[in-house]
Design a protein around this motif. Sequence first.
Motif, PDB file in Angstrom:
ATOM      1  N   UNK A 126     -21.020 -89.410  -0.523  1.00 29.26           N
ATOM      2  CA  UNK A 126     -19.982 -89.685  -1.519  1.00 29.26           C
ATOM      3  C   UNK A 126     -20.486 -90.476  -2.735  1.00 29.26           C
ATOM      4  N   UNK A 127     -21.391 -89.881  -3.471  1.00 27.62           N
ATOM      5  CA  UNK A 127     -21.933 -90.453  -4.707  1.00 27.62           C
ATOM      6  C   UNK A 127     -21.417 -89.599  -5.850  1.00 27.62           C
ATOM      7  N   UNK A 128     -20.980 -90.220  -6.937  1.00 27.46           N
ATOM      8  CA  UNK A 128     -20.339 -89.480  -8.017  1.00 27.46           C
ATOM      9  C   UNK A 128     -21.307 -89.025  -9.109  1.00 27.46           C
ATOM     10  N   UNK A 129     -22.516 -88.619  -8.721  1.00 27.07           N
ATOM     11  CA  UNK A 129     -23.439 -88.045  -9.693  1.00 27.07           C
ATOM     12  C   UNK A 129     -24.511 -87.256  -8.954  1.00 27.07           C
ATOM     13  N   UNK A 130     -25.146 -86.380  -9.706  1.00 26.03           N
ATOM     14  CA  UNK A 130     -26.227 -85.565  -9.141  1.00 26.03           C
ATOM     15  C   UNK A 130     -27.139 -85.138 -10.286  1.00 26.03           C
ATOM     16  N   UNK A 131     -28.351 -84.784  -9.948  1.00 25.75           N
ATOM     17  CA  UNK A 131     -29.314 -84.293 -10.927  1.00 25.75           C
ATOM     18  C   UNK A 131     -29.657 -82.854 -10.574  1.00 25.75           C
ATOM     19  N   UNK A 132     -29.416 -81.949 -11.517  1.00 23.53           N
ATOM     20  CA  UNK A 132     -29.841 -80.559 -11.360  1.00 23.53           C
ATOM     21  C   UNK A 132     -31.158 -80.442 -12.104  1.00 23.53           C
ATOM     22  N   UNK A 133     -32.246 -80.354 -11.372  1.00 23.09           N
ATOM     23  CA  UNK A 133     -33.580 -80.441 -11.964  1.00 23.09           C
ATOM     24  C   UNK A 133     -34.230 -79.091 -12.218  1.00 23.09           C
ATOM     25  N   UNK A 134     -33.500 -77.998 -12.047  1.00 21.51           N
ATOM     26  CA  UNK A 134     -34.126 -76.680 -12.198  1.00 21.51           C
ATOM     27  C   UNK A 134     -33.222 -75.730 -12.987  1.00 21.51           C
ATOM     28  N   UNK A 135     -32.842 -76.124 -14.193  1.00 25.39           N
ATOM     29  CA  UNK A 135     -31.957 -75.266 -14.972  1.00 25.39           C
ATOM     30  C   UNK A 135     -32.773 -74.326 -15.866  1.00 25.39           C
ATOM     31  N   UNK A 136     -32.168 -73.192 -16.171  1.00 19.51           N
ATOM     32  CA  UNK A 136     -32.751 -72.230 -17.106  1.00 19.51           C
ATOM     33  C   UNK A 136     -32.076 -72.473 -18.448  1.00 19.51           C
ATOM     34  N   UNK A 137     -32.834 -72.902 -19.436  1.00 26.58           N
ATOM     35  CA  UNK A 137     -32.237 -73.332 -20.695  1.00 26.58           C
ATOM     36  C   UNK A 137     -31.692 -72.186 -21.540  1.00 26.58           C
ATOM     37  N   UNK A 138     -32.023 -70.958 -21.211  1.00 20.59           N
ATOM     38  CA  UNK A 138     -31.547 -69.822 -22.004  1.00 20.59           C
ATOM     39  C   UNK A 138     -30.350 -69.127 -21.366  1.00 20.59           C
TER      40      UNK A 138
END
Length: 70
Positions: free
Chosen positions: A36-48
Amino acid sequence: VETPRSIRLSWQVPNEPLITEYRINRNGTAITSNSPVQNALDADIKIDRQICYEIRYQNECGNIAPPARK
């Protein structure tokens, strides 16, 4: 670690007691289940590409909320 290909997600806590975890989907695919933490890091996004996130929470009774979309 944040990079140019990452995004930090955060959200407000819903008015729901006893949240046990948050479930985060990117474009319909699960990327994490958080304590129950109110944040996350998405470290593998496709910028296009367009990205749609869904965040659901699960409470102590096992009920899963409908998605919040951003």
